[in-house]
Motif scaffolding. Structure first.
Motif, mmCIF file in Angstrom:
data_model
loop_
_atom_site.group_PDB
_atom_site.id
_atom_site.type_symbol
_atom_site.label_atom_id
_atom_site.label_comp_id
_atom_site.label_asym_id
_atom_site.label_seq_id
_atom_site.Cartn_x
_atom_site.Cartn_y
_atom_site.Cartn_z
ATOM 1 N N ARG A 296 -8.987 -15.911 4.005
ATOM 2 C CA ARG A 296 -8.219 -15.422 2.855
ATOM 3 C C ARG A 296 -7.182 -16.457 2.419
ATOM 4 O O ARG A 296 -6.977 -16.669 1.238
ATOM 5 C CB ARG A 296 -7.513 -14.123 3.207
ATOM 6 N N VAL A 297 -6.544 -17.077 3.411
ATOM 7 C CA VAL A 297 -5.529 -18.081 3.069
ATOM 8 C C VAL A 297 -6.177 -19.218 2.274
ATOM 9 O O VAL A 297 -5.657 -19.657 1.253
ATOM 10 C CB VAL A 297 -4.847 -18.625 4.343
ATOM 11 N N MET B 287 -4.822 -7.146 4.975
ATOM 12 C CA MET B 287 -5.146 -7.152 6.404
ATOM 13 C C MET B 287 -4.660 -5.875 7.075
ATOM 14 O O MET B 287 -5.337 -5.303 7.919
ATOM 15 C CB MET B 287 -4.498 -8.373 7.092
ATOM 16 N N PHE C 146 0.192 -19.873 10.183
ATOM 17 C CA PHE C 146 0.419 -19.209 8.910
ATOM 18 C C PHE C 146 -0.672 -18.154 8.665
ATOM 19 O O PHE C 146 -1.854 -18.476 8.683
ATOM 20 C CB PHE C 146 0.406 -20.239 7.778
ATOM 21 N N VAL C 147 -0.257 -16.911 8.489
ATOM 22 C CA VAL C 147 -1.222 -15.820 8.317
ATOM 23 C C VAL C 147 -1.440 -15.508 6.838
ATOM 24 O O VAL C 147 -2.561 -15.253 6.404
ATOM 25 C CB VAL C 147 -0.760 -14.547 9.066
ATOM 26 N N GLY C 148 -0.376 -15.535 6.058
ATOM 27 C CA GLY C 148 -0.554 -15.286 4.636
ATOM 28 C C GLY C 148 0.708 -14.811 3.954
ATOM 29 O O GLY C 148 1.759 -14.662 4.576
ATOM 30 N N ILE D 268 -2.187 -10.894 1.163
ATOM 31 C CA ILE D 268 -3.063 -11.018 2.332
ATOM 32 C C ILE D 268 -2.602 -10.083 3.442
ATOM 33 O O ILE D 268 -3.418 -9.404 4.071
ATOM 34 C CB ILE D 268 -3.102 -12.487 2.812
ATOM 35 N N LEU E 272 -2.681 -11.257 -5.837
ATOM 36 C CA LEU E 272 -3.990 -11.896 -5.833
ATOM 37 C C LEU E 272 -4.943 -11.209 -4.882
ATOM 38 O O LEU E 272 -4.573 -10.857 -3.765
ATOM 39 C CB LEU E 272 -3.793 -13.361 -5.400
ATOM 40 N N HIS F 292 -7.021 -18.037 -1.320
ATOM 41 C CA HIS F 292 -5.836 -17.972 -2.180
ATOM 42 C C HIS F 292 -5.335 -19.370 -2.521
ATOM 43 O O HIS F 292 -4.901 -19.625 -3.648
ATOM 44 C CB HIS F 292 -4.724 -17.168 -1.496
#
Lengths: 78, 113
Positions: A47-48, B90, B80-82, B86, A71, A51
């Motif tokens: 996902r990161v 999640m 870094f997860v988001g 996000i 988003l 985006h």
């Protein structure tokens, strides 16, 4: 400075040509949008990473001209 | 002299769960930061919030550090997860709880069972 929804869509599609982009203006102020982006290029990416691809397409606009873009990204369902 | 990058890295490495946010966990000053705070509080995860509004160097530096243009930014065990979208996705999918469990971060759910 606000941004037009069509402008956002155009920037995304320039960078991710196969993207199906749906944009909603959340507050009606040209500054808070929700965008859904579906592209085959997202497949297999986190996902990161997905985006980040969209942010890259929008270059410096995020956090600047564009204050808020909620988003959601995904690869198309087969 | 320590740079913004060094200070960011020290925070990220020194805290199992770290949230760069606008405002504080007790008083978020942006809706997106507030949503992540709500999720973390709901899960009962211990975390540290760093208020980027207090420090212009951190505010700019963290965007470069992560290559991510917006705040909030959530880190778990240095990774870094988001951002807000996000984290919410999640959380709703149960993946955030799973991630915390995999990384050995205690949550209320674990404590109860």
């Amino acid at each position: 400075m606000a941004m037009d929804a069509r402008e956002i869509e155009k920037l995304i599609k320039t960078h991710i040509p196969d993207a199906i982009v749906t944009i909603r203006d959340l507050a009606g102020d040209g500054d808070h949008y929700a965008a859904s982006v579906v592209s085959e290029q997202f497949r297999g990416k986190s996902r990161v990473q997905q985006h980040q691809m969209v942010y890259e397409a929008l270059r410096g606009s995020m956090g600047g001209a564009l204050h808020a873009l909620a988003l959601q990204t995904s690869a198309p369902d087969n | 002299m320590t740079t913004a990058h060094d200070r960011i890295e020290a925070e990220v490495k020194g805290n199992d769960v770290l949230l760069f946010m606008k405002g504080t966990p007790a008083f978020p000053q942006c809706g997106f930061s507030g949503q992540v705070v709500q999720i973390l509080d709901y899960l009962g995860v211990p975390y540290k919030g760093v208020n980027v509004l207090d420090d212009a160097e951190i505010r700019q530096g963290v965007k470069e550090y992560t290559n991510w243009p917006t705040i909030p930014q959530l880190y778990v065990k240095g990774e870094f997860v988001g951002g807000c979208d996000i984290i919410r996705e999640m959380f709703q999918a149960g993946e955030l709880q799973q991630l915390m469990a995999e990384r050995g971060i205690p949550t209320q759910d674990n404590a109860a069972s």
